[in-house]
Design an enzyme around this catalytic site. Structure first.
Site, PDB file in Angstrom:
ATOM      1  N   ARG A 119       0.845  -1.189   0.000  1.00 20.51           N
ATOM      2  CA  ARG A 119       0.000   0.000   0.000  1.00 20.51           C
ATOM      3  C   ARG A 119       0.885   1.247   0.000  1.00 20.51           C
ATOM      4  O   ARG A 119       0.642   2.188  -0.744  1.00 20.51           O
ATOM      5  CB  ARG A 119      -0.904  -0.025   1.229  1.00 20.51           C
ATOM      6  CG  ARG A 119      -1.869   1.172   1.324  1.00 20.51           C
ATOM      7  CD  ARG A 119      -2.775   1.023   2.534  1.00 20.51           C
ATOM      8  NE  ARG A 119      -3.627   2.166   2.779  1.00 20.51           N
ATOM      9  CZ  ARG A 119      -4.823   2.354   2.212  1.00 20.51           C
ATOM     10  NH1 ARG A 119      -5.299   1.471   1.350  1.00 20.51           N
ATOM     11  NH2 ARG A 119      -5.543   3.428   2.498  1.00 20.51           N
ATOM     12  N   GLU A 132     -13.378   4.243  -6.797  1.00 22.04           N
ATOM     13  CA  GLU A 132     -13.091   3.092  -5.946  1.00 22.04           C
ATOM     14  C   GLU A 132     -13.898   1.918  -6.480  1.00 22.04           C
ATOM     15  O   GLU A 132     -15.126   2.015  -6.589  1.00 22.04           O
ATOM     16  CB  GLU A 132     -13.543   3.441  -4.520  1.00 22.04           C
ATOM     17  CG  GLU A 132     -13.153   2.485  -3.447  1.00 22.04           C
ATOM     18  CD  GLU A 132     -11.760   2.759  -2.878  1.00 22.04           C
ATOM     19  OE1 GLU A 132     -11.489   3.894  -2.476  1.00 22.04           O
ATOM     20  OE2 GLU A 132     -10.971   1.804  -2.839  1.00 22.04           O
ATOM     21  N   TYR A 181      -9.954  13.514   4.445  1.00 24.04           N
ATOM     22  CA  TYR A 181      -8.503  13.409   4.478  1.00 24.04           C
ATOM     23  C   TYR A 181      -7.886  13.979   3.203  1.00 24.04           C
ATOM     24  O   TYR A 181      -8.574  14.196   2.212  1.00 24.04           O
ATOM     25  CB  TYR A 181      -8.046  11.976   4.716  1.00 24.04           C
ATOM     26  CG  TYR A 181      -8.777  10.931   3.907  1.00 24.04           C
ATOM     27  CD1 TYR A 181      -9.850  10.234   4.463  1.00 24.04           C
ATOM     28  CD2 TYR A 181      -8.393  10.643   2.608  1.00 24.04           C
ATOM     29  CE1 TYR A 181     -10.523   9.275   3.718  1.00 24.04           C
ATOM     30  CE2 TYR A 181      -9.064   9.694   1.858  1.00 24.04           C
ATOM     31  CZ  TYR A 181     -10.123   9.012   2.418  1.00 24.04           C
ATOM     32  OH  TYR A 181     -10.779   8.069   1.682  1.00 24.04           O
ATOM     33  N   SER A 182      -6.604  14.244   3.286  1.00 26.42           N
ATOM     34  CA  SER A 182      -5.909  14.974   2.210  1.00 26.42           C
ATOM     35  C   SER A 182      -5.386  14.001   1.167  1.00 26.42           C
ATOM     36  O   SER A 182      -4.302  13.456   1.307  1.00 26.42           O
ATOM     37  CB  SER A 182      -4.768  15.786   2.809  1.00 26.42           C
ATOM     38  OG  SER A 182      -5.273  16.585   3.843  1.00 26.42           O
ATOM     39  N   THR A 183      -6.179  13.865   0.123  1.00 24.73           N
ATOM     40  CA  THR A 183      -5.910  12.867  -0.903  1.00 24.73           C
ATOM     41  C   THR A 183      -4.963  13.401  -1.966  1.00 24.73           C
ATOM     42  O   THR A 183      -4.789  14.609  -2.125  1.00 24.73           O
ATOM     43  CB  THR A 183      -7.221  12.489  -1.607  1.00 24.73           C
ATOM     44  OG1 THR A 183      -7.815  13.714  -2.099  1.00 24.73           O
ATOM     45  CG2 THR A 183      -8.191  11.833  -0.652  1.00 24.73           C
ATOM     46  N   SER A 184      -4.391  12.489  -2.743  1.00 22.03           N
ATOM     47  CA  SER A 184      -3.509  12.903  -3.838  1.00 22.03           C
ATOM     48  C   SER A 184      -4.293  13.711  -4.870  1.00 22.03           C
ATOM     49  O   SER A 184      -3.799  14.692  -5.418  1.00 22.03           O
ATOM     50  CB  SER A 184      -2.822  11.694  -4.473  1.00 22.03           C
ATOM     51  OG  SER A 184      -3.745  10.681  -4.753  1.00 22.03           O
ATOM     52  N   ARG A 185      -5.558  13.332  -5.089  1.00 23.15           N
ATOM     53  CA  ARG A 185      -6.360  14.043  -6.091  1.00 23.15           C
ATOM     54  C   ARG A 185      -6.742  15.452  -5.635  1.00 23.15           C
ATOM     55  O   ARG A 185      -7.116  16.283  -6.461  1.00 23.15           O
ATOM     56  CB  ARG A 185      -7.621  13.242  -6.412  1.00 23.15           C
ATOM     57  CG  ARG A 185      -8.484  12.972  -5.182  1.00 23.15           C
ATOM     58  CD  ARG A 185      -9.651  12.064  -5.529  1.00 23.15           C
ATOM     59  NE  ARG A 185     -10.475  11.725  -4.373  1.00 23.15           N
ATOM     60  CZ  ARG A 185     -10.295  10.628  -3.627  1.00 23.15           C
ATOM     61  NH1 ARG A 185      -9.322   9.777  -3.912  1.00 23.15           N
ATOM     62  NH2 ARG A 185     -11.088  10.390  -2.599  1.00 23.15           N
ATOM     63  N   HIS A 188      -8.634   3.584  -7.414  1.00 20.85           N
ATOM     64  CA  HIS A 188      -8.438   2.751  -6.228  1.00 20.85           C
ATOM     65  C   HIS A 188      -9.236   1.470  -6.308  1.00 20.85           C
ATOM     66  O   HIS A 188     -10.239   1.391  -7.016  1.00 20.85           O
ATOM     67  CB  HIS A 188      -8.882   3.515  -4.967  1.00 20.85           C
ATOM     68  CG  HIS A 188      -7.953   4.614  -4.594  1.00 20.85           C
ATOM     69  ND1 HIS A 188      -6.917   4.449  -3.698  1.00 20.85           N
ATOM     70  CD2 HIS A 188      -7.893   5.904  -4.998  1.00 20.85           C
ATOM     71  CE1 HIS A 188      -6.262   5.589  -3.570  1.00 20.85           C
ATOM     72  NE2 HIS A 188      -6.825   6.492  -4.351  1.00 20.85           N
TER      73      HIS A 188
END
Lengths: 371, 324
Positions: free
Chosen positions: B76, B191, B177-181, B129
């Site tokens: 992961r 997902e 939360y602070s996602t890459s996107r 994902h």
């Protein structure tokens, strides 16, 4: 199933049976040649009692059913029980790879379940050996030594697979009557559970897994379950399997006679890898959707095998129809295995019972001579 | 956890009930944000090799592997979860080599596709994902006011009907939360499950490919000037995170109940079975109202203390949109 085939395997299984099967070796050999004499099937094979049994979980640290099951067994063992004094069998419960369990990985340095060859166990110690090799030697000291008279009588090693295989016994031998009878017992006690006996089809000398450390042993493999996940349905099935196995051992040790019968056995023939890019070695196709989840189906020549990322269907090019299993097991990508193919045959299993104390003492004298 | 970040919604003006938005020219498709979620890795690698299927008029579409080290090891993450690493604090930190790999990677991605919150940031990023949960195809929305994304999701849902694709809205101040996107102006999470980690399933791969095809078609139509009238979109809004029951040492003492396992998006009522202890006792759900659980038994969330998430059903209104 040709008699020629059986003769070949018969010679091999004759050797595998030596020294392990008690007074009825000749009869056992004749039975596995495929000529089933009803009288032979009814004649009992007498085998030593199983006084020490090991149940192992977490040999792969992310195969969680066994991890949680062994933890629960450990909890139960810590509680004092009135039955302790009466129980003739000692049960060892082991978390095989604690570091991998803690990290939630299959292994830390190398696959523990490939470290139990005699060469690896007894080989020279390098300066900084992989963790799993050290651990394998510890487990061999605890449960073995492999091949020696002090090894535990039975090892049941708990595993999960992402493949849709239901409950499988995986064993090196197709004439270890203890394992085959435990399997028959589970089939009777759990008739609704999908259950198969898989025979690795290699000689004991080549054995490499934890279950080969005991005098008898097998892996109990349950799927489908993602690695890193514990599903309640799979856990309940594995728990039932282990409990029935322990019940069988108790019955066996108490002198019960288990009548003979037949077991369908899948013997591994070969593995098939994914098609891969020549440069990067990355896979270029996935298991075809017609084959995915259809473990133990018969794969016929020209049946769909893979679907490339560009949409092309790749077909099975073998000439012999074979049974497919371990279809899309996540941990096998790195081993170059997309699926495994096996032949199925019906095996005759003789009746068995435990040796009485007198018989055991008599055997003790003769086996010393043999060794 | 994600704090609310300033977001510039540049170029949005309301003309009647139709919002005029700037064109969506710079688009990225992220795979391998989690290195063992295989569909995105396979799709992005395929498109890097041959991008014909992802070409669309009016847009530059860049396929990109966000966490190559994790992909290489099929894990992961290497040091820390990349999809939690795009916090303001991480992105603005200076220094370097001593930071965890994924923090350095987040800074690099922010330079390439951001900076997050600025006018130069990419217009749209799709982040691919997989989940071990039985969630089917799920689109993840980060803002209930992103009318562009709402219209895109409405378009996708209609395009794949009768197959379903649900929308998960994670706008929760504590659980977001602070996602890459999140580097992009319009972040879209995709997902698809169930799929074990480290496994590539044909059906899941195909489902993800089809969703992306429709998403890119939408962008092309939008950029060519098509007007999308006002619509409503059913979403599932993240409500609560529920952990496994644990003992005093933090060990899990119960599993997701067989009645709940695989039942993502189905109503969970107060009193319904929720967990089953290892010795077979049922632990019921004791919330005050019916919820819609999702991410049920996701492997990666054991360490994040989450057995599943509860959501509430809601209908969002999207204004009509058209390219400015």
């Amino acid at each position: 199933m040709t008699s020629g085939e059986n003769r070949g395997r018969d010679a091999e299984s004759g050797k595998l049976c030596e020294g392990r099967k008690g007074a009825r070796r000749l009869t056992a050999r004749r039975i596995s040649a495929g000529k089933i004499n009803q009288m032979d099937v009814d004649e009992e094979v007498c085998l030593p009692r199983l006084s020490r049994v090991a149940v192992c979980g977490g040999t792969h640290g992310n195969e969680l059913s066994g991890v949680y099951l062994v933890r629960e067994l450990l909890k139960l063992q810590r509680r004092p029980s009135e039955d302790d004094d009466e129980e003739p069998t000692s049960l060892l419960t082991v978390l095989s790879n604690p570091r991998a369990i803690q990290q939630g990985r299959r292994y830390t340095d190398t696959d523990l379940n490939r470290c139990f060859t005699l060469a690896t166990l007894n080989g020279p110690t390098s300066d900084s050996p992989p963790y799993e090799i050290l651990r394998a030697r510890e487990l061999n000291a605890m449960l073995g030594p492999k091949g020696g008279p002090g090894a535990v009588d039975l090892v049941c090693d708990l595993h999960n697979t992402t493949a849709n295989m239901g409950l499988c016994f995986i064993a090196y031998s197709d004439c270890d009557w203890i394992c085959l009878h435990i399997f028959k017992h589970l089939q009777r006690q759990m008739p609704d559970a999908p259950m198969r006996f898989v025979h690795l089809g290699m000689s004991e000398k080549e054995s490499y897994s934890l279950d080969s450390v005991g005098k008898h042993g097998f892996a109990m493999e349950l799927g489908p379950q993602p690695h890193g996940v514990v599903r309640s349905d799979i856990y309940v099935l594995m728990n039932a399997g282990v409990q029935h196995m322990l019940d069988w051992v108790h019955l066996f040790n108490s002198g019960a006679v288990f009548e003979g019968g037949f077991v369908d056995v899948f013997t591994l023939v070969k593995n098939i890898d994914y098609p891969r890019d020549k440069m990067t070695h990355n896979i270029t196709a996935a298991v075809h959707s017609h084959l995915q989840d259809r473990d133990f189906c018969l794969l016929r020549p020209h049946d769909p095998l893979f679907q490339t990322f560009t949409g092309e269907t790749l077909r099975y090019s073998g000439s012999e129809p074979l049974y497919a299993l371990f279809i899309n097991e996540g941990s096998y990508y790195e081993k170059g295995i997309a699926l495994t193919l096996a032949r199925k045959r019906r095996l005759a299993v003789p009746a068995i019972r435990a040796q009485t104390e007198e018989e055991e003492q008599a055997r003790g004298f003769t086996s010393e001579e043999e060794e | 956890m994600g704090q609310s970040e300033p977001r510039s919604v540049s170029g949005m003006s309301l003309h009647g009930s139709t919002a005029r938005l700037s064109e969506a020219r710079r688009v990225a498709i992220f795979g391998g944000t989690h290195g063992n979620e295989m569909s995105g890795v396979a799709l992005v690698n395929l498109w890097i090799k041959n991008g014909a299927d992802i070409q669309r008029r009016g847009a530059d579409i860049k396929p990109f592997i966000t966490n190559p080290k994790a992909v290489e090891k099929c894990v992961r993450y290497v040091d820390t979860d990349l999809n939690r690493a795009f916090t303001h604090e991480n992105l603005s930190a200076s220094g370097g080599d001593e930071f965890p790999y994924e923090v350095r990677r987040a800074q690099e991605i922010n330079r390439m596709f951001g900076p997050k919150g600025s006018p130069e940031a990419y217009d749209v990023i799709f982040d691919l994902h997989n989940t071990t949960s039985n969630m089917g195809c799920t689109l993840i929305l980060e803002s209930s006011k992103d009318h562009f994304n709402l219209q895109m999701m409405n378009y996708i849902k209609k395009a794949i009907s009768p197959a379903s694709c649900l929308v998960l809205l994670n706008e929760h101040p504590l659980l977001k939360y602070s996602t890459s996107r999140s580097v992009a102006k319009h972040p879209v999470g995709l997902e698809v499950g169930p799929q074990p980690q480290g496994v590539l399933r044909s059906n899941i791969f195909e489902a993800m490919r089809v969703i992306l095809k429709h998403a890119l078609d939408f962008i092309e139509l939008f950029n060519e000037g098509m007007e999308f009238p006002p619509c409503t979109v059913e979403v599932f809004r993240v409500s609560e995170r529920i952990d496994y029951p644990r003992d005093a040492n933090g060990n899990i003492i119960a599993m997701v109940h067989p009645n709940l396992q695989d039942c993502d998006w189905e109503p969970l009522n107060p009193g319904d079975p929720m967990f089953q202890t290892f010795d077979g006792k049922t632990i019921p759900y004791q919330g005050s109202c019916t919820v819609y659980p999702t991410f049920i038994n996701e492997a990666a969330y054991y360490e994040k203390q989450q057995a599943f998430m509860t959501t509430r059903r809601e209908t969002l209104a999207a204004s009509g949109i058209r390219k400015a």
